[in-house]
Write an enzyme that holds these catalytic residues in place. Structure first.
Site, PDB file in Angstrom:
ATOM      1  N   GLU A 224      -3.480   7.464  -4.066  1.00  0.00           N
ATOM      2  CA  GLU A 224      -4.103   6.907  -5.275  1.00  0.00           C
ATOM      3  C   GLU A 224      -5.571   7.368  -5.326  1.00  0.00           C
ATOM      4  O   GLU A 224      -6.208   7.471  -4.280  1.00  0.00           O
ATOM      5  CB  GLU A 224      -4.082   5.362  -5.239  1.00  0.00           C
TER       6      GLU A 224
ATOM      7  N   HIS B  56      -0.747   0.152  -9.376  1.00  0.00           N
ATOM      8  CA  HIS B  56      -1.367  -0.803  -8.440  1.00  0.00           C
ATOM      9  C   HIS B  56      -1.926  -2.014  -9.206  1.00  0.00           C
ATOM     10  O   HIS B  56      -3.095  -2.351  -9.069  1.00  0.00           O
ATOM     11  CB  HIS B  56      -2.493  -0.099  -7.651  1.00  0.00           C
TER      12      HIS B  56
ATOM     13  N   ARG C 243       0.855  -1.180   0.000  1.00  0.00           N
ATOM     14  CA  ARG C 243       0.000   0.000   0.000  1.00  0.00           C
ATOM     15  C   ARG C 243       0.895   1.234   0.000  1.00  0.00           C
ATOM     16  O   ARG C 243       1.915   1.288   0.701  1.00  0.00           O
ATOM     17  CB  ARG C 243      -0.921   0.031   1.229  1.00  0.00           C
TER      18      ARG C 243
END
Ligand SMILES: NC(=O)c1ccc[n+]([C@@H]2O[C@H](COP(=O)([O-])OP(=O)(O)OC[C@H]3O[C@@H](n4cnc5c(N)ncnc54)[C@H](O)[C@@H]3O)[C@@H](O)[C@H]2O)c1
Ligand SMILES: O=C(O)[C@H](O)[C@H](O)COP(=O)(O)O
EC number: 1.1.1.290
Length: 375
Positions: free
Chosen positions: A237, A254, A209
């Site tokens: 994000e 991602h 993350r």
């Protein structure tokens, strides 16, 4: 029964059509109104599932997230309302392991390094970290693991403190959940102070993350004393820190977990769970849904060296394509999400069968996850 599902969930119709009406939605922009009459809610990591989203719904029977990470789910809130919840632990771990392995091969080529000379420090040795370790060990690369919770639980692997990895490893790769509380909190686990201590020739990878690494501190570091960096995940994000993108070696939106196998298994695990909850029999199989890969078979004349392995890995998944595309689109409105939505799901190594000219097994490749010898 009404099922509200993220539109980016492969095989959701094939698996859930028998359950009732399926309404596919944009998970990032899902509103409370859209879920107000849902019986089942199936999300991915871009949907914040909390009291604000569910306040208007009094009939929800199940929430599922087809992801490994669960930081987008307020599980305490769901428990307080007795709404069953399941995620999909491990579903795309192999995909992440192969992404990181591919990234390391790319960096090795770029910097003229032999991975056998590197020690890779893996922070978080759960499903994805272990998948990275499996690939590296199969290729004979030394790894060091850091995972205080697992160490305390009595896991019999050898563990080291993060500070030891920072001091001794040549590569740091992060595979922890995003957490904010307690002694093991991972928010900014790699903070400005630790970033300042990283050696310039250390390689840094984040595929868990974005918030696990302080991105502003990393930007400052890259502007003054750059080091090789691979980022699949970003703070903020879907709007990564634009100035950071040109300063990293490999940049992707991602998608480390975006193999077809990994995404499909996420959906399938939720299907299994909902069947159990509703007392239905599990009459579908993932193997029946997954298509055969177009590149079924490769004939090898000899065990590849590192350059040959990179070529083989690129044949399955060429990480440079995603990197190039990401650099073009990351500043375009919705560019990050659109690239993810339209991502051509890559296959995992297991989709590729290898045939050795002399019929013998290439042990390291089999261990890496390639399907092995087909006679
Ligand atoms: N980029 C992607 O596409 C992608 C794909 C899958 C998962 N992820 C992310 O990666 C995370 C890890 O996935 P996983 O399958 O390995 O999860 P996991 O739960 O199997 O393993 C995570 C490990 O991290 C350890 N850990 C927790 N806090 C730690 C700390 N402070 N220091 C070191 N270790 C710590 C845990 O003990 C656990 O063993 C997920 O939570 C998700 O956020 C990203
Ligand atoms: O936690 C996970 O499983 C991954 O981060 C997942 O692959 C993210 O993909 P998304 O849910 O955002 O589509």
């Amino acid at each position: 029964m009404k099922l509200v599902v993220d539109e980016n969930m492969p095989y959701v119709r094939e698996l859930f059509a028998d359950f009732g009406e399926i309404v596919a939605v944009n998970g990032r922009h899902l509103s409370a109104e859209q879920v107000s009459d849902a019986d089942v809610l199936l999300v991915r990591s871009v949907t914040q599932v909390n009291s604000a989203l569910l306040a208007q719904n009094s009939q929800l029977k199940f929430v599922g997230s087809a992801t490994i990470g669960t930081d987008h789910i307020d599980q305490d809130y769901l428990a307080s309302r007795n709404i069953p919840f399941s995620s999909a632990p491990g579903c795309n771990a192999t995909s992440v392991g192969e992404y990181v392995f591919n990234a390391l091969l790319e960096l090795a080529e770029k910097y003229g390094a032999d991975l056998h000379d590197k020690t890779v420090g893996i922070v978080g040795a759960g499903n994805t970290g272990s998948a990275v370790a499996r690939c590296l060990s199969a290729w004979g690369v030394n790894v060091m693991l850091c995972d205080p919770p697992l160490q305390r639980s009595g896991d019999d692997r050898e563990f080291f403190p993060l500070d030891t990895l920072i001091a001794q490893a040549d590569v740091l790769t992060f595979h922890v959940p995003l957490t904010h509380d307690g002694a093991d909190a991972t928010f900014h686990l790699l903070d400005a102070a630790k970033i300042a201590r990283l050696k310039s020739n250390m390689w840094l990878i984040n595929a868990c993350r974005g918030e696990v690494i302080d991105n502003h501190a990393l930007l400052a570091r890259q502007q003054t004393q750059p080091m090789p960096v691979v980022l699949d995940v970003w703070e903020g994000e879907p709007q990564p820190l634009a100035a950071l993108v040109p300063l990293v070696d490999i940049a992707t939106p991602h998608i480390a977990g975006y193999s077809l196998e990994g995404k499909a298994l996420g959906t399938f695990m939720l299907y299994q769970r909902l069947c159990e909850l509703l007392g239905r029999s599990i009459d579908k199989s993932l193997a029946d849904l997954l298509p055969k890969a177009w590149f079924q078979q490769v004939n090898l004349r000899q065990t590849p060296d590192q350059a040959g392995l990179l070529r083989l890995c690129r044949f399955v998944y060429d990480l440079r394509d995603d990197d190039r595309q990401f650099r073009k689109i990351h500043q375009i409105p919705d560019g990050f999400d659109n690239m993810r939505k339209n991502h051509r799901h890559r296959r995992e190594f297991s989709a590729l069968a290898l045939v050795n000219a002399d019929g013998s097994e290439v042990d390291c490749l089999t261990k890496l996850g390639f399907a092995g010898v087909v006679r």
